[in-house]
Scaffold this motif. Structure first.
Motif, PDB file in Angstrom:
ATOM      1  N   LEU A 328       0.860  -1.223  -0.100  1.00  0.00           N
ATOM      2  CA  LEU A 328      -0.104   0.034  -0.133  1.00  0.00           C
ATOM      3  C   LEU A 328       0.796   1.225   0.095  1.00  0.00           C
ATOM      4  CD1 LEU A 328      -2.581  -1.431   2.628  1.00  0.00           C
ATOM      5  CD2 LEU A 328      -2.930  -0.715   0.113  1.00  0.00           C
ATOM      6  N   SER A 329       2.159   1.217   0.527  1.00  0.00           N
ATOM      7  CA  SER A 329       2.942   2.642   0.620  1.00  0.00           C
ATOM      8  C   SER A 329       3.699   2.496  -0.789  1.00  0.00           C
ATOM      9  CB  SER A 329       3.888   2.357   1.541  1.00  0.00           C
ATOM     10  OG  SER A 329       4.746   1.325   1.661  1.00  0.00           O
ATOM     11  N   GLU A 330       4.214   1.334  -1.473  1.00  0.00           N
ATOM     12  CA  GLU A 330       4.978   1.321  -2.420  1.00  0.00           C
ATOM     13  C   GLU A 330       4.055   1.582  -3.747  1.00  0.00           C
ATOM     14  OE1 GLU A 330       9.030   0.624  -4.149  1.00  0.00           O
ATOM     15  OE2 GLU A 330       8.231   1.148  -1.973  1.00  0.00           O
ATOM     16  N   SER A 397      -5.487  15.986   8.964  1.00  0.00           N
ATOM     17  CA  SER A 397      -6.140  16.449   7.710  1.00  0.00           C
ATOM     18  C   SER A 397      -5.901  16.080   6.281  1.00  0.00           C
ATOM     19  CB  SER A 397      -6.065  18.082   7.768  1.00  0.00           C
ATOM     20  OG  SER A 397      -6.650  18.840   6.868  1.00  0.00           O
ATOM     21  N   THR A 398      -4.457  15.968   6.206  1.00  0.00           N
ATOM     22  CA  THR A 398      -4.067  15.406   4.930  1.00  0.00           C
ATOM     23  C   THR A 398      -4.336  14.171   4.428  1.00  0.00           C
ATOM     24  OG1 THR A 398      -1.981  17.066   4.917  1.00  0.00           O
ATOM     25  CG2 THR A 398      -1.940  15.217   3.570  1.00  0.00           C
ATOM     26  N   TYR A 399      -4.105  13.414   5.868  1.00  0.00           N
ATOM     27  CA  TYR A 399      -4.549  11.838   5.797  1.00  0.00           C
ATOM     28  C   TYR A 399      -5.910  11.520   5.186  1.00  0.00           C
ATOM     29  CZ  TYR A 399      -5.596   7.287   7.906  1.00  0.00           C
ATOM     30  OH  TYR A 399      -5.943   5.938   8.089  1.00  0.00           O
ATOM     31  N   GLU A 400      -6.856  12.383   5.881  1.00  0.00           N
ATOM     32  CA  GLU A 400      -8.244  12.179   5.873  1.00  0.00           C
ATOM     33  C   GLU A 400      -8.366  12.498   4.096  1.00  0.00           C
ATOM     34  OE1 GLU A 400     -12.361  13.360   7.490  1.00  0.00           O
ATOM     35  OE2 GLU A 400     -10.690  14.664   7.855  1.00  0.00           O
ATOM     36  N   GLN A 401      -8.120  13.582   3.641  1.00  0.00           N
ATOM     37  CA  GLN A 401      -8.163  13.997   2.600  1.00  0.00           C
ATOM     38  C   GLN A 401      -7.593  12.850   1.540  1.00  0.00           C
ATOM     39  OE1 GLN A 401      -6.454  17.685   1.096  1.00  0.00           O
ATOM     40  NE2 GLN A 401      -7.042  17.539  -0.628  1.00  0.00           N
ATOM     41  N   CYS A 402      -6.393  12.308   1.536  1.00  0.00           N
ATOM     42  CA  CYS A 402      -5.911  11.494   0.633  1.00  0.00           C
ATOM     43  C   CYS A 402      -6.602  10.133   0.880  1.00  0.00           C
ATOM     44  CB  CYS A 402      -4.398  11.200   1.144  1.00  0.00           C
ATOM     45  SG  CYS A 402      -3.438  12.514   0.802  1.00  0.00           S
ATOM     46  N   MET A 403      -7.148   9.628   2.061  1.00  0.00           N
ATOM     47  CA  MET A 403      -7.856   8.214   2.056  1.00  0.00           C
ATOM     48  C   MET A 403      -9.103   8.663   1.365  1.00  0.00           C
ATOM     49  SD  MET A 403      -6.131   6.203   3.579  1.00  0.00           S
ATOM     50  CE  MET A 403      -7.028   4.971   4.178  1.00  0.00           C
ATOM     51  N   GLU A 404      -9.940   9.609   1.603  1.00  0.00           N
ATOM     52  CA  GLU A 404     -11.052   9.712   0.894  1.00  0.00           C
ATOM     53  C   GLU A 404     -11.028   9.866  -0.765  1.00  0.00           C
ATOM     54  OE1 GLU A 404     -14.093  10.029   1.880  1.00  0.00           O
ATOM     55  OE2 GLU A 404     -13.723   9.894   4.187  1.00  0.00           O
ATOM     56  N   ASN A 405      -9.757  10.216  -1.107  1.00  0.00           N
ATOM     57  CA  ASN A 405      -9.514  10.289  -2.616  1.00  0.00           C
ATOM     58  C   ASN A 405      -9.039   9.060  -3.049  1.00  0.00           C
ATOM     59  OD1 ASN A 405     -10.509  12.781  -2.976  1.00  0.00           O
ATOM     60  ND2 ASN A 405      -8.562  13.822  -2.415  1.00  0.00           N
ATOM     61  N   TYR A 406      -8.645   8.064  -2.258  1.00  0.00           N
ATOM     62  CA  TYR A 406      -8.153   6.680  -2.440  1.00  0.00           C
ATOM     63  C   TYR A 406      -6.516   6.646  -2.821  1.00  0.00           C
ATOM     64  CZ  TYR A 406     -13.082   5.549  -2.452  1.00  0.00           C
ATOM     65  OH  TYR A 406     -14.508   5.538  -2.160  1.00  0.00           O
ATOM     66  N   GLU A 407      -6.127   7.907  -2.465  1.00  0.00           N
ATOM     67  CA  GLU A 407      -4.481   8.003  -2.438  1.00  0.00           C
ATOM     68  C   GLU A 407      -3.864   7.309  -1.436  1.00  0.00           C
ATOM     69  OE1 GLU A 407      -4.518  12.116  -5.091  1.00  0.00           O
ATOM     70  OE2 GLU A 407      -4.907  12.204  -2.741  1.00  0.00           O
ATOM     71  N   LEU A 408      -3.737   6.129  -1.353  1.00  0.00           N
ATOM     72  CA  LEU A 408      -3.618   5.448  -0.193  1.00  0.00           C
ATOM     73  C   LEU A 408      -2.144   5.620   0.373  1.00  0.00           C
ATOM     74  CD1 LEU A 408      -5.499   2.262  -0.393  1.00  0.00           C
ATOM     75  CD2 LEU A 408      -6.219   4.407   0.482  1.00  0.00           C
ATOM     76  N   ASN A 409      -1.013   5.633  -0.857  1.00  0.00           N
ATOM     77  CA  ASN A 409       0.230   5.821  -0.699  1.00  0.00           C
ATOM     78  C   ASN A 409       0.653   7.052  -0.040  1.00  0.00           C
ATOM     79  OD1 ASN A 409       0.020   6.592  -3.158  1.00  0.00           O
ATOM     80  ND2 ASN A 409       2.072   6.305  -3.760  1.00  0.00           N
ATOM     81  N   ARG A 410      -0.173   8.077  -0.860  1.00  0.00           N
ATOM     82  CA  ARG A 410       0.105   9.546  -0.202  1.00  0.00           C
ATOM     83  C   ARG A 410      -0.417   9.756   1.169  1.00  0.00           C
ATOM     84  NH1 ARG A 410      -1.187  13.680  -5.213  1.00  0.00           N
ATOM     85  NH2 ARG A 410       0.276  12.753  -6.648  1.00  0.00           N
ATOM     86  N   ALA A 411      -1.414   9.068   1.475  1.00  0.00           N
ATOM     87  CA  ALA A 411      -1.700   9.153   2.876  1.00  0.00           C
ATOM     88  C   ALA A 411      -0.604   8.594   3.959  1.00  0.00           C
ATOM     89  CB  ALA A 411      -3.106   8.292   3.347  1.00  0.00           C
TER      90      ALA A 411
END
Length: 648
Positions: A328-330, A397-411
């Motif tokens: 998920l991070s890679e 805040s950043t984590y929530e925004q990324c997760m809502e957009n399914y940008e899991l590695n960015r979160a």
């Protein structure tokens, strides 16, 4: 009046019963599980579905060859899936098999409804069929030598009486729906592919077979069985319609919020399934997301190539958290991702054992040593305290925004940046110096530092739980907290939730370090190479000053995406993760590499080269490579350092 809880329904494709589990199954389900766990932490009422697709000609042939029934064959393999999900800590609420009575009942009801509406009719099918993919193909869409355009295997010419579904009747309605709902198919590249596919013209879909009998019987014509894709896709609804008539699962959760599928089956989920639902006058799902493939050492996994990775030994050796975190991070969701064992172990050691594990170990050990294990709530008094507190709130805040957009590695990048900042906070505040009490106020200052470290870990535990559900609760427990299963994202939005007087409970390190695996391969003995003629080697260039070299910003960068540039024989377009941002680079190496060979590679990147436009694409920087005198070229590759590392 109590506010109705928000719902979220997520599904993975129901997996075909393959005799060999591989890491690709793990990747898709780990993504879905991470999203489901995040949504629960965000306060949603979540329904997470996975399962197995067990009908079709291929299954029947395999079972007959083994001398057992198809149900016996699939039941044994389903046990393997369920065991893997248990090992991976997959939190699915339901596992549906297409051989279950609840599923058969709904399939027959919906098939009958479409027939009664006039959208299903009887005719004769004559054409090409791919048994492994369970897909019909026209002559025009076949690959070379009559092969399946999806899997590359030979197709069969078949002729049989079949029922057909009027796909083309709904083509214009589908295109209008996609125009009105541009986010329905994600990522954008998949949506564009599907639009072009439909605009080329849809043929009516064969939805029954008579040449075999392993499947759900057509209710009004039992010599036919329902075609496997009409059967399989219905699982998303049949799983919400259990035998209990008082159940409100369908009313609560349909339409699905997210169908997560591999890119090879986006067409079935984003075209056939919505059109089926249009015919049945049922609501359409809200989103279909096609994730990429998992590449192994630069090559797509294939049984014929022998590069299929069994996830069970990896989990048994390194733990499920390690595998989940790496995948998920890679990998950026929607793109292909590369798996190499050395890179996997390096990431586990650096990110889990060093960054997170050591932060927890040091913090709990210092609280025990300096304060008898008791945490005392203290206010922020220094710029270091305020900086840590502000970054914690920004990270959530950043984590929530990324997760809502399914940008899991960015979160995850955001969370690990905060973990790195917390480790730096230890170096900035030097608690071992404060513990000596040389200055007035050192004792109170030490309590402040310990509280800030523990509070940071409390927040981190909630944020990382969707990805590493084995280790996250252990962080919580070692902080002396209880009730982790009910902790919500709202609980960590604001700083200061850790109560004064909490007593830590030191435990074992949550993530051990592993030795790097030895990747030694036998190589054939070759004749000694002829020495190069001296005149063929270019002379060394004139000396430059060190200051000139220091102007170059050389960094390690991870290749996120790579594709050929249209109308160019030489150019490849890259998206690079350079640690602090993503960059687009165009490089003239197409004749040396296929794009999929480079995805996931870590390359040396010249970051501060002035941008240049190539074939209309703005290229920022340069990827370094080396070439010999026989026109051979290799991109420089570094496995052991993270993206953004400086090359000195």
């Amino acid at each position: 009046m109590t506010e109705k809880k928000k719902t979220f329904y997520i599904t993975t494709p129901i997996y075909y019963p393959s005799a060999k589990l591989h890491i690709g199954h793990t990747y898709c389900t780990a993504i879905a599980d991470t999203i489901a766990r995040y949504k629960r932490r965000a306060g949603f009422d979540v329904r997470f579905l996975t399962g197995s697709d067990e009908h079709g000609q291929k299954i029947q042939r395999i079972a007959e060859a083994m001398g057992i029934t198809p149900l016996e064959y699939t039941t044994d393999i389903v046990k393997g899936f369920q065991n893997l999900w248990k090992k991976m800590n997959i939190s699915n609420d339901d596992f549906i098999r297409t051989t279950e009575p609840r599923h058969e009942k709904v399939v027959q009801e919906l098939f009958q409804k479409a027939y009664d509406k006039g959208d299903i009719y009887k005719s004769t099918y004559e054409g090409w069929y791919c048994t492994p993919c369970e897909t019909f193909w026209t002559e025009q869409k076949l690959g070379e030598n009559h092969t399946c355009p999806d899997c590359g295997r030979p197709v069969e010419r078949i002729q049989e009486e079949s029922y057909f579904f009027k796909m083309n009747k709904y083509a214009d309605r589908w295109l209008k729906f996609i125009e009105d709902n541009p986010d329905f198919i994600q990522p954008e590249s998949r949506r564009n592919e599907m639009i072009q596919f439909v605009k080329q013209g849809l043929e009516d879909l064969c939805v029954s077979r008579t040449s075999f009998d392993w499947g759900i019987k057509v209710p009004f014509d039992p010599k036919h069985v329902v075609y496997v894709w009409f059967d399989a896709l219905v699982n998303y609804i049949s799983a919400l319609a259990p035998d209990d008539p008082s159940s409100d699962l369908y009313e609560r959760f349909w339409p699905a919020d997210l169908h997560l599928v591999g890119k090879e089956i986006v067409r079935f989920h984003s075209i056939i399934w919505p059109i089926m639902l249009m015919s049945l006058e049922l609501p359409l799902p809200k989103k279909v997301y096609g994730h990429g493939w998992l590449i192994v050492d630069g090559t797509k996994m294939s049984k014929s190539l022998g590069n299929v990775i069994d996830p069970i030994p990896l989990i048994d050796t390194y733990g499920s958290d390690a595998l989940r975190y790496y995948l998920l991070s890679e990998i950026q969701l929607g793109h292909d991702g590369n798996f190499t064992l050395p890179n996997f172990v390096q990431r586990v050691n650096s990110d889990l054992a060093n960054d997170l594990g050591n932060l927890l170990n040091r913090t709990v050990a210092m609280i025990e040593k300096y304060h008898g294990g008791v945490i005392t709530a203290m206010p922020s008094v220094s710029e270091f305290d305020i900086s840590l507190k502000e970054m914690a709130e920004e990270t959530v805040s950043t984590y929530e925004q990324c997760m809502e957009n399914y940008e899991l590695n960015r979160a995850l990048k955001a969370v690990w940046a905060f973990i790195g900042r917390t480790n730096k906070y230890i170096d900035e505040t030097m608690p071992w110096v404060l513990a000596k009490g040389a200055n007035e106020g050192d004792a109170e200052r030490l309590q402040t530092v310990m509280y800030h470290l523990a509070e940071a870990l409390r927040i981190i535990a909630v944020l990382v739980d969707p990805v590493i559900p084995t280790g996250a609760p252990k962080i919580w427990e070692q902080l002396g907290l209880s009730g982790f299963e009910t902790a919500l994202l709202d609980d960590v939005r604001a700083w200061g939730g850790l109560a004064s007087g909490t007593k830590v409970q030191k435990g074992q390190p949550i993530y051990p370090r592993f030795d790097m695996p030895e990747m030694v391969e036998a190589t054939p003995v070759e004749e000694p190479a002829q020495e190069e003629e001296a005149q063929d080697i270019p002379p060394i260039k004139e000396n430059i000053e060190y200051d000139d070299f220091a102007k170059l910003d050389l960094r390690v960068a991870t290749v996120l995406t790579c594709e050929k540039v249209k109308k160019s024989k030489k150019l490849l377009k890259f998206t690079l993760d350079v640690g602090v941002e993503e960059r687009t680079v165009v490089s003239g190496i197409s004749q040396y590499y296929e794009p999929e060979q480079l995805i996931g590679k870590k390359v040396i990147y010249l970051a501060n080269l002035a941008p240049k436009k190539l074939m209309g694409i703005e290229s920022y920087g340069m990827i370094l490579s080396a070439s010999d005198f026989a026109d051979n070229l290799e991109v420089t590759n570094i496995d052991s350092l993270p993206a953004g590392s400086l090359v000195k």
